[in-house]
Design a protein around this motif. Structure first.
Motif, PDB file in Angstrom:
ATOM      1  N   LEU A  45       0.849  -1.190   0.000  1.00 56.78           N
ATOM      2  CA  LEU A  45       0.000   0.000   0.000  1.00 56.78           C
ATOM      3  C   LEU A  45       0.882   1.236   0.000  1.00 56.78           C
ATOM      4  O   LEU A  45       1.788   1.352   0.821  1.00 56.78           O
ATOM      5  N   THR A  46       0.595   2.153  -0.915  1.00 61.37           N
ATOM      6  CA  THR A  46       1.293   3.435  -0.926  1.00 61.37           C
ATOM      7  C   THR A  46       0.381   4.445  -0.257  1.00 61.37           C
ATOM      8  O   THR A  46      -0.776   4.609  -0.650  1.00 61.37           O
ATOM      9  N   VAL A  47       0.912   5.097   0.776  1.00 62.51           N
ATOM     10  CA  VAL A  47       0.140   6.054   1.572  1.00 62.51           C
ATOM     11  C   VAL A  47       0.725   7.444   1.406  1.00 62.51           C
ATOM     12  O   VAL A  47       1.949   7.628   1.467  1.00 62.51           O
ATOM     13  N   VAL A  76       2.298  -6.006  -8.665  1.00 62.66           N
ATOM     14  CA  VAL A  76       1.570  -5.439  -9.796  1.00 62.66           C
ATOM     15  C   VAL A  76       0.369  -4.689  -9.222  1.00 62.66           C
ATOM     16  O   VAL A  76      -0.106  -4.993  -8.131  1.00 62.66           O
ATOM     17  N   ASP A  77      -0.106  -3.712  -9.963  1.00 60.75           N
ATOM     18  CA  ASP A  77      -1.268  -2.956  -9.501  1.00 60.75           C
ATOM     19  C   ASP A  77      -2.484  -3.865  -9.377  1.00 60.75           C
ATOM     20  O   ASP A  77      -2.765  -4.671 -10.269  1.00 60.75           O
ATOM     21  N   ALA A  78      -3.205  -3.736  -8.276  1.00 64.93           N
ATOM     22  CA  ALA A  78      -4.490  -4.410  -8.118  1.00 64.93           C
ATOM     23  C   ALA A  78      -5.518  -3.571  -8.861  1.00 64.93           C
ATOM     24  O   ALA A  78      -5.375  -2.351  -8.985  1.00 64.93           O
ATOM     25  N   ASP A  79      -6.564  -4.214  -9.347  1.00 68.36           N
ATOM     26  CA  ASP A  79      -7.582  -3.552 -10.164  1.00 68.36           C
ATOM     27  C   ASP A  79      -8.893  -3.463  -9.389  1.00 68.36           C
ATOM     28  O   ASP A  79      -9.507  -4.493  -9.101  1.00 68.36           O
ATOM     29  N   PRO A  80      -9.344  -2.248  -9.065  1.00 72.98           N
ATOM     30  CA  PRO A  80     -10.580  -2.121  -8.283  1.00 72.98           C
ATOM     31  C   PRO A  80     -11.820  -2.650  -9.014  1.00 72.98           C
ATOM     32  O   PRO A  80     -12.837  -2.924  -8.388  1.00 72.98           O
ATOM     33  N   GLU A  81     -11.720  -2.833 -10.333  1.00 74.07           N
ATOM     34  CA  GLU A  81     -12.849  -3.361 -11.115  1.00 74.07           C
ATOM     35  C   GLU A  81     -12.795  -4.876 -11.288  1.00 74.07           C
ATOM     36  O   GLU A  81     -13.759  -5.480 -11.742  1.00 74.07           O
ATOM     37  N   ALA A  82     -11.672  -5.496 -10.937  1.00 76.79           N
ATOM     38  CA  ALA A  82     -11.519  -6.940 -11.132  1.00 76.79           C
ATOM     39  C   ALA A  82     -12.165  -7.712  -9.985  1.00 76.79           C
ATOM     40  O   ALA A  82     -11.874  -7.445  -8.818  1.00 76.79           O
ATOM     41  N   PRO A  83     -13.018  -8.680 -10.297  1.00 79.97           N
ATOM     42  CA  PRO A  83     -13.645  -9.477  -9.239  1.00 79.97           C
ATOM     43  C   PRO A  83     -12.616 -10.159  -8.330  1.00 79.97           C
ATOM     44  O   PRO A  83     -12.843 -10.269  -7.126  1.00 79.97           O
ATOM     45  N   ALA A  84     -11.480 -10.576  -8.876  1.00 80.70           N
ATOM     46  CA  ALA A  84     -10.458 -11.254  -8.077  1.00 80.70           C
ATOM     47  C   ALA A  84      -9.830 -10.334  -7.033  1.00 80.70           C
ATOM     48  O   ALA A  84      -9.295 -10.804  -6.037  1.00 80.70           O
ATOM     49  N   ASP A  85      -9.894  -9.028  -7.256  1.00 82.42           N
ATOM     50  CA  ASP A  85      -9.281  -8.065  -6.331  1.00 82.42           C
ATOM     51  C   ASP A  85     -10.298  -7.386  -5.412  1.00 82.42           C
ATOM     52  O   ASP A  85      -9.929  -6.556  -4.578  1.00 82.42           O
ATOM     53  N   ARG A  86     -11.548  -7.743  -5.539  1.00 83.02           N
ATOM     54  CA  ARG A  86     -12.622  -7.099  -4.776  1.00 83.02           C
ATOM     55  C   ARG A  86     -12.343  -7.051  -3.270  1.00 83.02           C
ATOM     56  O   ARG A  86     -12.471  -6.008  -2.627  1.00 83.02           O
ATOM     57  N   TYR A  87     -11.957  -8.191  -2.702  1.00 91.34           N
ATOM     58  CA  TYR A  87     -11.800  -8.258  -1.249  1.00 91.34           C
ATOM     59  C   TYR A  87     -10.510  -7.588  -0.779  1.00 91.34           C
ATOM     60  O   TYR A  87     -10.420  -7.166   0.373  1.00 91.34           O
ATOM     61  N   LEU A  88      -9.545  -7.446  -1.668  1.00 89.24           N
ATOM     62  CA  LEU A  88      -8.337  -6.692  -1.323  1.00 89.24           C
ATOM     63  C   LEU A  88      -8.703  -5.225  -1.105  1.00 89.24           C
ATOM     64  O   LEU A  88      -8.269  -4.601  -0.135  1.00 89.24           O
ATOM     65  N   PHE A  89      -9.522  -4.691  -2.007  1.00 92.23           N
ATOM     66  CA  PHE A  89      -9.940  -3.299  -1.855  1.00 92.23           C
ATOM     67  C   PHE A  89     -10.886  -3.114  -0.672  1.00 92.23           C
ATOM     68  O   PHE A  89     -10.854  -2.089  -0.002  1.00 92.23           O
ATOM     69  N   GLU A  90     -11.687  -4.133  -0.387  1.00 88.43           N
ATOM     70  CA  GLU A  90     -12.535  -4.069   0.802  1.00 88.43           C
ATOM     71  C   GLU A  90     -11.665  -4.024   2.066  1.00 88.43           C
ATOM     72  O   GLU A  90     -11.957  -3.278   3.001  1.00 88.43           O
ATOM     73  N   ALA A  91     -10.585  -4.806   2.078  1.00 86.89           N
ATOM     74  CA  ALA A  91      -9.664  -4.788   3.211  1.00 86.89           C
ATOM     75  C   ALA A  91      -9.034  -3.414   3.376  1.00 86.89           C
ATOM     76  O   ALA A  91      -8.909  -2.895   4.495  1.00 86.89           O
ATOM     77  N   VAL A  92      -8.644  -2.810   2.271  1.00 90.98           N
ATOM     78  CA  VAL A  92      -8.062  -1.461   2.315  1.00 90.98           C
ATOM     79  C   VAL A  92      -9.081  -0.463   2.866  1.00 90.98           C
ATOM     80  O   VAL A  92      -8.755   0.374   3.720  1.00 90.98           O
ATOM     81  N   HIS A  94     -11.424  -0.928   4.951  1.00 91.65           N
ATOM     82  CA  HIS A  94     -11.661  -1.134   6.380  1.00 91.65           C
ATOM     83  C   HIS A  94     -10.417  -0.930   7.232  1.00 91.65           C
ATOM     84  O   HIS A  94     -10.415  -1.280   8.415  1.00 91.65           O
ATOM     85  N   THR A  95      -9.364  -0.386   6.645  1.00 90.74           N
ATOM     86  CA  THR A  95      -8.107  -0.175   7.368  1.00 90.74           C
ATOM     87  C   THR A  95      -7.852   1.313   7.527  1.00 90.74           C
ATOM     88  O   THR A  95      -7.807   2.051   6.535  1.00 90.74           O
ATOM     89  N   ASP A  96      -7.714   1.753   8.756  1.00 85.71           N
ATOM     90  CA  ASP A  96      -7.439   3.168   9.034  1.00 85.71           C
ATOM     91  C   ASP A  96      -5.947   3.432   8.860  1.00 85.71           C
ATOM     92  O   ASP A  96      -5.132   2.951   9.644  1.00 85.71           O
ATOM     93  N   CYS A 126      -6.337  -4.796   6.539  1.00 83.99           N
ATOM     94  CA  CYS A 126      -4.920  -4.933   6.209  1.00 83.99           C
ATOM     95  C   CYS A 126      -4.078  -4.703   7.454  1.00 83.99           C
ATOM     96  O   CYS A 126      -4.415  -3.861   8.286  1.00 83.99           O
ATOM     97  N   VAL A 127      -2.980  -5.429   7.540  1.00 85.67           N
ATOM     98  CA  VAL A 127      -2.033  -5.272   8.646  1.00 85.67           C
ATOM     99  C   VAL A 127      -0.671  -4.968   8.027  1.00 85.67           C
ATOM    100  O   VAL A 127      -0.141  -5.785   7.268  1.00 85.67           O
ATOM    101  N   ALA A 128      -0.128  -3.795   8.325  1.00 82.84           N
ATOM    102  CA  ALA A 128       1.188  -3.405   7.805  1.00 82.84           C
ATOM    103  C   ALA A 128       2.273  -4.117   8.601  1.00 82.84           C
ATOM    104  O   ALA A 128       2.297  -4.051   9.831  1.00 82.84           O
ATOM    105  N   PHE A 129       3.175  -4.792   7.891  1.00 81.48           N
ATOM    106  CA  PHE A 129       4.242  -5.532   8.573  1.00 81.48           C
ATOM    107  C   PHE A 129       5.153  -4.601   9.366  1.00 81.48           C
ATOM    108  O   PHE A 129       5.608  -4.947  10.449  1.00 81.48           O
TER     109      PHE A 129
END
Length: 185
Positions: A45-47, A76-92, A94-96, A126-129
């Protein structure tokens, strides 16, 4: 991105043996700290100014890349429109990240629809290492001790669940990992 070596040498069945990996002797010598290895999907994640401005997911080399001599994973960039990446963006979502410093942060996306949800979480996150990985104060440093420790090691992130494993971090940036499933029970 460099792949994190497993603490011990693997056998033909892909289980660890008592022989230490040559790049990981420092762990057995008592150096570094042990954090919980979380079982999810690796992201970067780039903040900027407390906002996520880029979401990348890890790609491992396939058969073609390995034949070309490429063995290390990359992002590689995750795609907010791709069904395979849906839950990755949901995790983002829900992460403060409002208190996270600007920069790139390797993280693990976790939750109900990611990797079978072994921690039984009710929400994606998401949990930042580098910021939030749970640290174990005392862990054994030998094969037998680690095997027994990991047999029933409780997650610090989600008490009541079992931890996937450990990642050891050296001050100089080296890392080593060991997972419960690495051992032949």
């Amino acid at each position: 991105m460099r792949k994190i070596p497993t603490l011990f040498i693997r056998d033909a069945r892909f289980k660890v043996t008592e022989g230490p990996h040559p790049d990981c002797q420092w762990v057995l010598d008592g150096e570094g700290r042990a954090t919980e290895k979380l079982d999810g999907t690796n992201l970067r994640l780039t903040v900027r100014a407390g906002q996520v401005v880029r979401v990348e997911k890890r790609r491992n080399p396939g058969k073609t890349q390995k034949a070309q001599g490429i063995f290390e994973p990359w992002y590689v960039d995750a795609d907010p429109e791709a069904p395979a990446d849906r839950y990755l963006f949901e995790a983002v979502q829900h992460t403060d990240v409002s208190a996270w410093p600007d920069g790139e942060h390797s993280a693990e996306a976790l939750g109900p629809k990611i990797q079978g949800n072994p921690l039984a979480l009710d929400q994606h996150r998401c949990v930042a290492f580098d910021l939030h990985a749970p640290v174990y104060a005392e862990v054994p440093r030998g094969y037998d001790g680690l095997r027994e420790f990991l047999r029933e090691c409780e997650s610090l992130f989600q008490p009541g669940a079992l931890a996937e494993g450990l990642v050891f971090h050296h001050r100089d940036g080296r890392r080593a990992k060991i997972k419960r499933k690495d051992f032949d029970w």
